[in-house]
Design a protein around this motif. Structure first.
Motif, PDB file in Angstrom:
ATOM      1  N   CYS A  24      30.789  20.457   3.798  1.00  0.00           N
ATOM      2  CA  CYS A  24      32.149  20.973   3.856  1.00  0.00           C
ATOM      3  C   CYS A  24      32.192  22.346   3.204  1.00  0.00           C
ATOM      4  CB  CYS A  24      33.022  19.989   3.083  1.00  0.00           C
ATOM      5  SG  CYS A  24      34.671  20.542   2.788  1.00  0.00           S
ATOM      6  N   HIS A  25      32.975  23.272   3.776  1.00  0.00           N
ATOM      7  CA  HIS A  25      33.243  24.521   3.062  1.00  0.00           C
ATOM      8  C   HIS A  25      34.622  25.048   3.416  1.00  0.00           C
ATOM      9  CE1 HIS A  25      31.706  26.413   6.777  1.00  0.00           C
ATOM     10  NE2 HIS A  25      32.254  27.546   6.395  1.00  0.00           N
ATOM     11  N   THR A  26      35.127  25.895   2.538  1.00  0.00           N
ATOM     12  CA  THR A  26      36.475  26.425   2.752  1.00  0.00           C
ATOM     13  C   THR A  26      36.409  27.812   3.383  1.00  0.00           C
ATOM     14  OG1 THR A  26      36.533  27.387   0.523  1.00  0.00           O
ATOM     15  CG2 THR A  26      37.451  25.172   0.784  1.00  0.00           C
ATOM     16  N   HIS A  27      37.447  28.131   4.117  1.00  0.00           N
ATOM     17  CA  HIS A  27      37.680  29.492   4.591  1.00  0.00           C
ATOM     18  C   HIS A  27      38.950  29.975   3.892  1.00  0.00           C
ATOM     19  CE1 HIS A  27      35.204  29.446   8.613  1.00  0.00           C
ATOM     20  NE2 HIS A  27      34.459  29.420   7.527  1.00  0.00           N
ATOM     21  N   PRO A  28      38.789  30.745   2.790  1.00  0.00           N
ATOM     22  CA  PRO A  28      39.954  31.126   1.984  1.00  0.00           C
ATOM     23  C   PRO A  28      40.994  31.919   2.781  1.00  0.00           C
ATOM     24  CG  PRO A  28      37.929  31.539   0.777  1.00  0.00           C
ATOM     25  CD  PRO A  28      37.527  31.193   2.175  1.00  0.00           C
ATOM     26  N   PRO A  73      34.177  27.671  12.907  1.00  0.00           N
ATOM     27  CA  PRO A  73      32.930  28.279  12.421  1.00  0.00           C
ATOM     28  C   PRO A  73      32.894  29.789  12.671  1.00  0.00           C
ATOM     29  CG  PRO A  73      32.472  26.336  13.770  1.00  0.00           C
ATOM     30  CD  PRO A  73      33.921  26.648  13.939  1.00  0.00           C
ATOM     31  N   SER A  74      32.518  30.533  11.654  1.00  0.00           N
ATOM     32  CA  SER A  74      32.340  31.977  11.793  1.00  0.00           C
ATOM     33  C   SER A  74      31.005  32.201  12.507  1.00  0.00           C
ATOM     34  CB  SER A  74      32.303  32.620  10.408  1.00  0.00           C
ATOM     35  OG  SER A  74      31.151  32.186   9.712  1.00  0.00           O
ATOM     36  N   PRO A  75      30.795  33.403  13.057  1.00  0.00           N
ATOM     37  CA  PRO A  75      29.489  33.684  13.686  1.00  0.00           C
ATOM     38  C   PRO A  75      28.329  33.368  12.749  1.00  0.00           C
ATOM     39  CG  PRO A  75      31.041  35.465  14.139  1.00  0.00           C
ATOM     40  CD  PRO A  75      31.730  34.529  13.178  1.00  0.00           C
ATOM     41  N   GLU A  76      28.532  33.651  11.456  1.00  0.00           N
ATOM     42  CA  GLU A  76      27.469  33.367  10.488  1.00  0.00           C
ATOM     43  C   GLU A  76      27.276  31.863  10.290  1.00  0.00           C
ATOM     44  OE1 GLU A  76      27.788  35.622   6.935  1.00  0.00           O
ATOM     45  OE2 GLU A  76      25.614  35.617   6.727  1.00  0.00           O
ATOM     46  N   ASP A  77      28.379  31.105  10.268  1.00  0.00           N
ATOM     47  CA  ASP A  77      28.259  29.635  10.162  1.00  0.00           C
ATOM     48  C   ASP A  77      27.410  29.105  11.312  1.00  0.00           C
ATOM     49  OD1 ASP A  77      29.894  29.422   7.924  1.00  0.00           O
ATOM     50  OD2 ASP A  77      31.712  29.111   9.102  1.00  0.00           O
ATOM     51  N   ILE A  78      27.621  29.658  12.494  1.00  0.00           N
ATOM     52  CA  ILE A  78      26.897  29.186  13.675  1.00  0.00           C
ATOM     53  C   ILE A  78      25.426  29.586  13.584  1.00  0.00           C
ATOM     54  CG2 ILE A  78      26.720  29.405  16.205  1.00  0.00           C
ATOM     55  CD1 ILE A  78      29.833  29.898  16.126  1.00  0.00           C
ATOM     56  N   LEU A  81      36.623  33.082  -3.398  1.00  0.00           N
ATOM     57  CA  LEU A  81      35.303  32.744  -2.864  1.00  0.00           C
ATOM     58  C   LEU A  81      35.370  31.461  -2.045  1.00  0.00           C
ATOM     59  CD1 LEU A  81      33.166  33.320  -6.110  1.00  0.00           C
ATOM     60  CD2 LEU A  81      33.830  34.986  -4.355  1.00  0.00           C
ATOM     61  N   GLU A  82      34.416  31.279  -1.152  1.00  0.00           N
ATOM     62  CA  GLU A  82      34.326  30.022  -0.413  1.00  0.00           C
ATOM     63  C   GLU A  82      33.816  28.932  -1.345  1.00  0.00           C
ATOM     64  OE1 GLU A  82      32.202  30.026   3.303  1.00  0.00           O
ATOM     65  OE2 GLU A  82      33.517  31.537   4.180  1.00  0.00           O
ATOM     66  N   ALA A  83      34.382  27.743  -1.203  1.00  0.00           N
ATOM     67  CA  ALA A  83      33.914  26.583  -1.954  1.00  0.00           C
ATOM     68  C   ALA A  83      33.167  25.678  -0.975  1.00  0.00           C
ATOM     69  CB  ALA A  83      35.086  25.828  -2.551  1.00  0.00           C
TER      70      ALA A  83
HETATM   71 ZN   LIG Z   1      32.469  29.343   7.306  1.00  0.00          ZN
END
Ligand SMILES: [Zn+2]
Length: 132
Positions: free
Chosen positions: A76-80, A86-91, A22-24
Motif C-alpha cells: 500500500c502507498h499514499t498519493h498525497p 498508478p503513476s508511470p513510475e509505479d508501473i 511525503l508518500e507513506a
Molecule cells: Zn504511486
C-alpha cells in the motif's frame, strides 16, 4: 470480492497524514479475501512522488505477518496530492505481478482507495470494498 476493514483504512489514512507531503507506504495482510491489518513501513525515498520499501524492514514484517497467522495481501502507498491510480513510475517499478497494489489518495478530506495488479506494464483494477 476483496474487502478491507474500516479500521485499516483509518490507520493508512492517519499514517499518510503523518508523513505528508511525503508518500507513506506499508504492507496489508489478512486472510483470504479480507484485509484486516496494516503494517506501516518506512519510505526510504522520502519523496512526495514515489516510494521504496526498506528491504530489511520488508523481511522483518513478512516474518511478523507469518507469526500473526496472516497472509501478505497487498503493498500500500499514499498519493498525497494525486489521484488513486498508478503513476508511470509505479508501473515501471512494480516488481511483483502476483501482489496487489493498493493506492490511497489524500487529495480530498476523505481518503480514496483503489487496488490494482500490475503485470509487465499492464494495469488491471481490482474491486475493493470497505466494510466491517
Ligand atoms: Zn504511486
Amino acid at each position: 470480492m476483496l474487502k478491507i476493514t474500516k479500521e485499516v483504512v483509518q490507520q493508512i489514512h492517519a499514517h499518510g497524514l503523518r508523513e505528508q507531503p511525503l508518500e507513506a507506504c506499508g504492507y496489508l495482510a489478512g486472510k483470504e479475501e479480507l484485509i484486516s491489518r496494516y503494517y506501516p513501513m518506512t519510505n526510504v525515498d522520502k519523496s512526495p512522488e514515489h516510494f521504496t520499501l526498506d528491504p530489511q524492514e520488508q523481511f522483518q514484517i513478512v516474518k511478523t505477518i507469518r507469526q500473526d497467522n496472516l497472509s501478505l495481501l497487498a503493498v500500500c502507498h499514499t498519493h498525497p496530492a494525486s489521484p488513486a491510480r498508478p503513476s508511470p513510475e509505479d508501473i515501471r517499478l512494480a516488481y511483483d505481478p502476483q501482489i496487489l497494489y493498493v493506492i490511497v489518495s489524500l487529495q480530498s478530506p476523505e481518503p480514496v482507495l483503489r487496488a490494482f495488479r500490475i503485470q509487465q506494464g499492464a494495469v488491471k483494477e481490482e474491486s475493493l470494498s470497505v466494510g466491517i
